[in-house]
Design an enzyme around this catalytic site. Sequence first.
Site, PDB file in Angstrom:
ATOM      1  N   SER A 114       0.820  -1.218   0.000  1.00 59.73           N
ATOM      2  CA  SER A 114       0.000   0.000   0.000  1.00 59.73           C
ATOM      3  C   SER A 114       0.855   1.269   0.000  1.00 59.73           C
ATOM      4  O   SER A 114       1.988   1.275   0.480  1.00 59.73           O
ATOM      5  CB  SER A 114      -0.906   0.035   1.230  1.00 59.73           C
ATOM      6  OG  SER A 114      -1.705  -1.106   1.279  1.00 59.73           O
TER       7      SER A 114
HETATM    8  N1  SAH Z   1      -0.337  -4.818   4.000  1.00 58.41           N
HETATM    9  C1  SAH Z   1       0.284  -5.368   2.828  1.00 58.41           C
HETATM   10  C2  SAH Z   1      -0.608  -5.183   1.643  1.00 58.41           C
HETATM   11  C3  SAH Z   1      -0.537  -6.342   0.731  1.00 58.41           C
HETATM   12  S1  SAH Z   1      -1.829  -6.392  -0.499  1.00 58.41           S
HETATM   13  C4  SAH Z   1       1.660  -4.755   2.646  1.00 58.41           C
HETATM   14  O1  SAH Z   1       2.003  -3.857   3.427  1.00 58.41           O
HETATM   15  O2  SAH Z   1       2.433  -5.191   1.782  1.00 58.41           O
HETATM   16  C5  SAH Z   1      -3.046  -7.377   0.291  1.00 58.41           C
HETATM   17  C6  SAH Z   1      -2.640  -8.758   0.714  1.00 58.41           C
HETATM   18  O3  SAH Z   1      -3.813  -9.414   1.199  1.00 58.41           O
HETATM   19  C7  SAH Z   1      -2.090  -9.636  -0.399  1.00 58.41           C
HETATM   20  O4  SAH Z   1      -0.840 -10.128  -0.046  1.00 58.41           O
HETATM   21  C8  SAH Z   1      -3.130 -10.753  -0.539  1.00 58.41           C
HETATM   22  O5  SAH Z   1      -2.570 -12.003  -0.881  1.00 58.41           O
HETATM   23  C9  SAH Z   1      -3.715 -10.781   0.866  1.00 58.41           C
HETATM   24  N2  SAH Z   1      -5.058 -11.369   0.965  1.00 58.41           N
HETATM   25  C10 SAH Z   1      -6.121 -11.206   0.142  1.00 58.41           C
HETATM   26  N3  SAH Z   1      -7.183 -11.907   0.590  1.00 58.41           N
HETATM   27  C11 SAH Z   1      -6.772 -12.522   1.735  1.00 58.41           C
HETATM   28  C12 SAH Z   1      -7.407 -13.403   2.660  1.00 58.41           C
HETATM   29  N4  SAH Z   1      -8.678 -13.796   2.523  1.00 58.41           N
HETATM   30  N5  SAH Z   1      -6.697 -13.842   3.708  1.00 58.41           N
HETATM   31  C13 SAH Z   1      -5.395 -13.477   3.891  1.00 58.41           C
HETATM   32  N6  SAH Z   1      -4.738 -12.663   3.046  1.00 58.41           N
HETATM   33  C14 SAH Z   1      -5.419 -12.186   1.977  1.00 58.41           C
END
Ligand code: SAH
Length: 222
Positions: free
Chosen positions: A71
């Site tokens: 993000s």
């Molecule tokens: N906070 C992260 C943002 C990553 S993007 C950062 O700082 O890098 C969002 C993430 O959520 C992705 O890695 C994706 O694989 C994960 N995600 C999506 N749906 C999910 C779920 N149901 N359970 C766990 N992780 C999930």
Amino acid sequence: MSGTFDLTGSGFTSARTRDRLMARLMTQGISDPHVLDVMRQTPRHVFVDEALAHRAYEDTALPIGHSQTLSQPYIVARMSEILLAAGARQKVLEIGTGSGYQTAVLAQLVGTVHSIERIKALQDKARERLKAMGLNNVRLRHADGMQGWPGEGEYDGIIGTAAALGVPPALIDLLAIGGRMVLPVGAGQRQSLVLVCKTADGVSQEIIEPVHFVPMLGGVVG
Ligand code: SAH
């Protein structure tokens, strides 16, 4: 330097570059001094591929592979600030570890962080980075976060970093009385950051601002 990670940074990842980002966050309305301090000290360049390190202190989302993104710093700061706005948090659940950057920021602001990621390869990389930073108050789980983390009790803070179509009921159940949850809700371009608060009288929801996140998906990968 810790292992293969340059935690201090130089040039494009130097303290001066980070200070410029902090100044930008402040002009965008981020005012919690703890959040700003922690973000100044957290090496965001460690959470992206080396080829992208020179862009780590721009206020933009960056790709982390597997069609996922780290993000934008403004959003990380905003969500952290909202989570902490009603006082310190002892036990926080994060859905979507991704690169581990938001996890690292939170781990320096709250008691403990439990973070769930559905893509194993991302979780493995995040674990290495968090270890290199010496953050020992983080627990990671490879699972579908929409189901919560069974057997670990309630949380006084929950943060979602992928957009669900609605607030997952299992997560509302895991929120303690007095707890706060912040997460993006909606589909495609129509998403809002939502704050969910639980009190003895019930659950309230407040829309904060429009956002753009990758979708929260069911099931696990890897
Ligand atoms: N906070 C992260 C943002 C990553 S993007 C950062 O700082 O890098 C969002 C993430 O959520 C992705 O890695 C994706 O694989 C994960 N995600 C999506 N749906 C999910 C779920 N149901 N359970 C766990 N992780 C999930």
